[in-house]
Design an enzyme around this catalytic site. Sequence first.
Site, PDB file in Angstrom:
ATOM      1  N   SER A 197       0.818  -1.204   0.000  1.00 25.61           N
ATOM      2  CA  SER A 197       0.000   0.000   0.000  1.00 25.61           C
ATOM      3  C   SER A 197       0.859   1.263   0.000  1.00 25.61           C
ATOM      4  CB  SER A 197      -0.962  -0.047   1.190  1.00 25.61           C
ATOM      5  OG  SER A 197      -2.003   0.877   1.039  1.00 25.61           O
ATOM      6  N   ASP A 256      -8.231  -6.226  -5.531  1.00 26.46           N
ATOM      7  CA  ASP A 256      -8.105  -4.970  -4.798  1.00 26.46           C
ATOM      8  C   ASP A 256      -8.569  -3.806  -5.664  1.00 26.46           C
ATOM      9  OD1 ASP A 256      -7.339  -2.926  -3.050  1.00 26.46           O
ATOM     10  OD2 ASP A 256      -5.295  -2.880  -3.845  1.00 26.46           O
ATOM     11  N   HIS A 302      -6.283  -6.302  -1.109  1.00 25.03           N
ATOM     12  CA  HIS A 302      -5.262  -5.273  -0.932  1.00 25.03           C
ATOM     13  C   HIS A 302      -4.060  -5.775  -0.131  1.00 25.03           C
ATOM     14  CE1 HIS A 302      -3.812  -1.169  -0.919  1.00 25.03           C
ATOM     15  NE2 HIS A 302      -3.705  -1.173   0.398  1.00 25.03           N
TER      16      HIS A 302
END
Length: 434
Positions: A147, A354, A406
């Site tokens: 991320s 994601d 994610h």
Amino acid sequence: MGKIFLASICILHFFFTTNSIELDQEVIAQQEADLVAELPGQPPVKFRQYSGYITVEESHGRALFYWFFEAQDESSTKPLLLWLNGEANLLFVESPVGVGFSYTNTSSDLLHLGDAITANDSYAFLVNWFKRFPQYKPFEFYIAGESYAGHYVPQLAEKIFDANEESKENYINFKGFMIGNALMDDETDQTGMIDYAWDHAVISDQVYRDIKKTCNFSIEHDNDSCSAALDRYFQVYNIIDMYSLYVPICVENNSTKGFTMIEGVAPKLFSKYREWHQKPAGYDPCIDSYTEVYFNRPDVQEALHANVTKIGYNWTHCSDAIDKWNDAPASVLPIIKKLINGGIRVWVYSGDTDGRIPVTSTRLTLHKLGLNTTQEWTPWYNRQQVGGWTIIYDGLTFVTVRGAGHQVPTFAPRQAQQLVSHFLANQQLPSSAF
């Protein structure tokens, strides 16, 4: 561990040999002070774990919290890494200060946080962590993360790379890094989010056309028409999980749990929207509720040698103490290109369900690097099943993980372990069933 909005904390990995280093009594005492003797609710285990604080700035009283697990069997021959399941040594780091149990005694520090200070503090953490655990210093070192670690990891990697070039005093045997579903380039990250949402039937044709017509993702600011279109785009993610499109949301606290919007983080345009800052929930959509209760228990904090300064806020998955971010480049691609040219191993991966930093964004971003392709798009296998697809560029490997959201290890732990083991061994993923 605690995270700043979408930010996954950097992963630290070392490759061990059987060489031993004789530790002095002060180092032994420091390690023993951090030993976690018993963790409330944890069943009997055969591995040792340590946790505590590493000071990164004495004059301000800044310290980062870590939690380190030795592998259950033959720990001296196993790697040290963050968040993945499997037989490995694990090191968790909560960064920057204001996140999780990491703290500062100078409250104004929280007003000056940004990418640069995070990289500086993370590097200081490493230098001082090696002083506390010097037995790990000679071995090969890797960093990885997910991320917003698409910023954190390359920036820390560059810090290590440059420091190694300038001085051998605190030399770190740095070999490579890996980032997943990573924020790397504002323009392509945001463009890819919209394309992915339309292609996966999340938004209507009309919303898609309006965004494409009115929004320019190469600049920070939007106009009224773009803002209205993006409002309709983000509304969808109030009712489904942006971080994994096909898992349920946590109904019990979906409408009541607040979160902090942080001004100034990348990407500058999307970060103006409240929905951009919502936290990832993981496979169990209510897992954040359970862990926040656990890590705020006094007996758990005592066992972990955590919250020793009695921080004035609770441990949370997403920091409520930080509301301003002072610097974040629009792209980290120049850093990645520099490190590739410097011989650093680079892998990038994407869970393909994601919607937050989707595979579409990452593919668009990597095209900007202009690297030559050495192996074309091909499936890779996890036992008898396709684990995803991979393409190898000159100096960079890109991997997708099929059906993962994610945070890939949360949704596909077995495939994630395979991915990491091949990265560390510098081996291509298997191209046929086994």
